[in-house]
Enzyme design. Structure first.
Site: not given
Ligand code: SAH
Ligand code: SF4
Length: 443
Positions: A131, A157, A164, A168, A171, A388
């Site tokens: 995406e 973005c 990944c 997390c 996410c 994301c």
């Molecule tokens: N993996 C890297 C970059 C991609 S994620 C990282 O984690 O930094 C980019 C951003 O999107 C991160 O700060 C992540 O925490 C945020 N993100 C992921 N899921 C989200 C959600 N449900 N609501 C808001 N931000 C989110």
């Molecule tokens: Fe991976 Fe999503 Fe965590 Fe970023 S926020 S490190 S994309 S699992």
């Protein structure tokens, strides 16, 4: 996907066709039943310097064609050999056999926020789905002279991996798990597609952020190659200051970036200042805990002179209490750092909710009180499923209800255990008060 608040009324999501031939597939065909292999032909936009220059003479062509081809890729944003109209047809054909002019096979674009957000699901040659999100910020704050205080911005973005491995729990990409690293050209072609879409409206891309799917510092060689191509004046010519790379805290990667010098803005996805909770929210924390991540980020700021951004997703009742705010202030006070608070985007399979706007404002005030810079970000494209990895997760299909229930239960159990161990408010607050005098200047 987040950025600073911008004007524009959210509207119901609408799907718009993108440019032919990039949009041919209907949504259901985007999920490949049996995944084909990746097309072995290298992608043109990611070719290392000199490859084309040596390929051309060995194929009986003059070397000056290299510039023509580069311009076609980066100025005309061509997507197929047929579009290379300035070249002889024999060369078009042999180029098409040796290279992929475009590594993205199909796009599906969804528009949200009254046209200010465009989310694209890209299908790659092996069927992998990634995406990108394009966010438009109109000029604002017009002065008497008619010039705006804040110029128009167009931020893209992009993804660095399909899926990944970090996992997390808030996410959608983490939920999908790891697919594979993206090739340099696959990273860059997300940018070319956005630029191509904007061209008819005379809009120019101003910022690129690696905040889409994947952990960029776990695919760092290709991310660095992509950033170098973006900065190259013969290609996009995007200044390094207009690129942000976000990481969940891969310490060796941060250290490598520090050695390389100031390349772009570094963002750290912190989300919790205390290890027990961050172990749950960002599982990579078990490998590189908070203190190590922040020490590496601090060194990066010191050596490069560039301020580090800390991303902090606000999750109601989980990481948004006064204790969390105090721990965060304690951790970052005096650093060349800035905190971005982001309301959690609702994601399927996550039992949590975003913190309320009031709680986020209180949290921000508390952090600011200790001299740490903080901004509250607005979520973009919620009606387009712009968290994301959310579109790709939706396409992956709904897992059985029992699996979802088990996952939610496990997230709640782990986070509750973490919170029990860490919720000694008095201890955290008094230790903070002992070392931090409110309103003191940063160290
Ligand atoms: N993996 C890297 C970059 C991609 S994620 C990282 O984690 O930094 C980019 C951003 O999107 C991160 O700060 C992540 O925490 C945020 N993100 C992921 N899921 C989200 C959600 N449900 N609501 C808001 N931000 C989110
Ligand atoms: Fe991976 Fe999503 Fe965590 Fe970023 S926020 S490190 S994309 S699992």
């Amino acid at each position: 996907m987040t950025e600073q608040s911008a004007p524009g009324e959210p509207s119901a999501g609408a799907t718009s066709p993108t440019l032919a031939p990039m949009s041919a597939l209907a949504p259901t065909t985007l999920v490949a039943a049996v995944r084909p292999a990746i097309d072995p032909r290298p992608g043109m936009s990611g070719l290392p310097e000199g490859v084309l220059e040596s390929w051309l003479p060995s194929n009986g062509q003059p070397a000056y064609r290299a510039k023509q081809i580069r311009d076609a890729i980066w100025r005309q944003h061509v997507a197929s050999p047929e579009e290379l109209r300035s070249l002889p047809s024999a060369l078009r054909e042999s180029l098409g056999q040796a290279f992929r002019i475009d590594t993205i096979v199909a796009d599906e674009v969804t528009v949200a926020d009254g046209g200010l957000t465009e989310k694209t699901l890209h299908r790659l040659s092996d069927g992998a789905l990634i995406e990108s999100v394009l966010m438009h910020y109109p000029a604002r704050g017009f002065r008497a002279s008619g010039r705006p205080e804040h110029r128009e911005r167009h931020t893209l973005c992009i993804s660095s991996q399909a899926g990944c491995a970090v996992g997390c729990p808030f996410c959608a990409t983490g939920e999908l798990g790891f697919g594979r690293d993206l090739e340099t050209a696959e990273i860059l072609d997300q940018v070319r597609h956005a630029v191509r879409r904007m061209a008819p409206d005379q809009r120019h891309l101003t910022n690129v952020v690696f905040m889409g799917m994947g952990e960029p510092l776990l695919n760092l060689d290709r991310v660095l190659e992509a950033v170098a191509r973006l900065a190259d004046a013969r290609r996009l010519g995007l200044g390094a200051r207009h690129v942000v790379v976000s990481t969940s805290g891969v310490v060796p990667g941060i250290r490598r970036l520090t050695q390389l010098g100031p390349q772009f803005t570094l963002a750290i996805s912190l989300h919790a200042a205390r290890d027990a909770l961050r172990d749950v929210l960002v599982p990579l924390n078990r490998r590189w805990p908070v203190a190590e991540v922040v020490a590496a980020a601090r060194d990066h700021a010191r050596v490069t002179g560039r301020r580090v951004s800390y991303e902090y997703v606000m999750i109601s009742g989980v990481n948004d209490t006064d204790i969390d705010a105090d721990a965060l202030s304690h951790l970052l006070r005096g650093d060349l750092a800035h905190v971005n608070l982001i309301p959690m985007n609702p994601v399927a399979h996550t039992p949590w909710q975003a913190s309320s706007p009031e709680r986020i404002a209180e949290f921000a005030a508390r952090v600011r009180h200790y001299g740490v810079g903080v901004t509250i970000r607005a979520n973009r494209g919620q009606d387009a499923g712009a968290a994301c990895g959310q579109l790709a997760a939706d396409r992956a299909g709904e897992p059985p209800a029992a699996t979802v229930a088990r996952r939610r239960e496990s997230i709640v159990r782990q986070s509750e255990a973490a919170l029990r161990g860490e919720r000694n408010h008095d201890a955290v607050s008094s230790s903070l008060e002992a070392v931090v005098a409110p309103h003191t200047e940063p160290r």
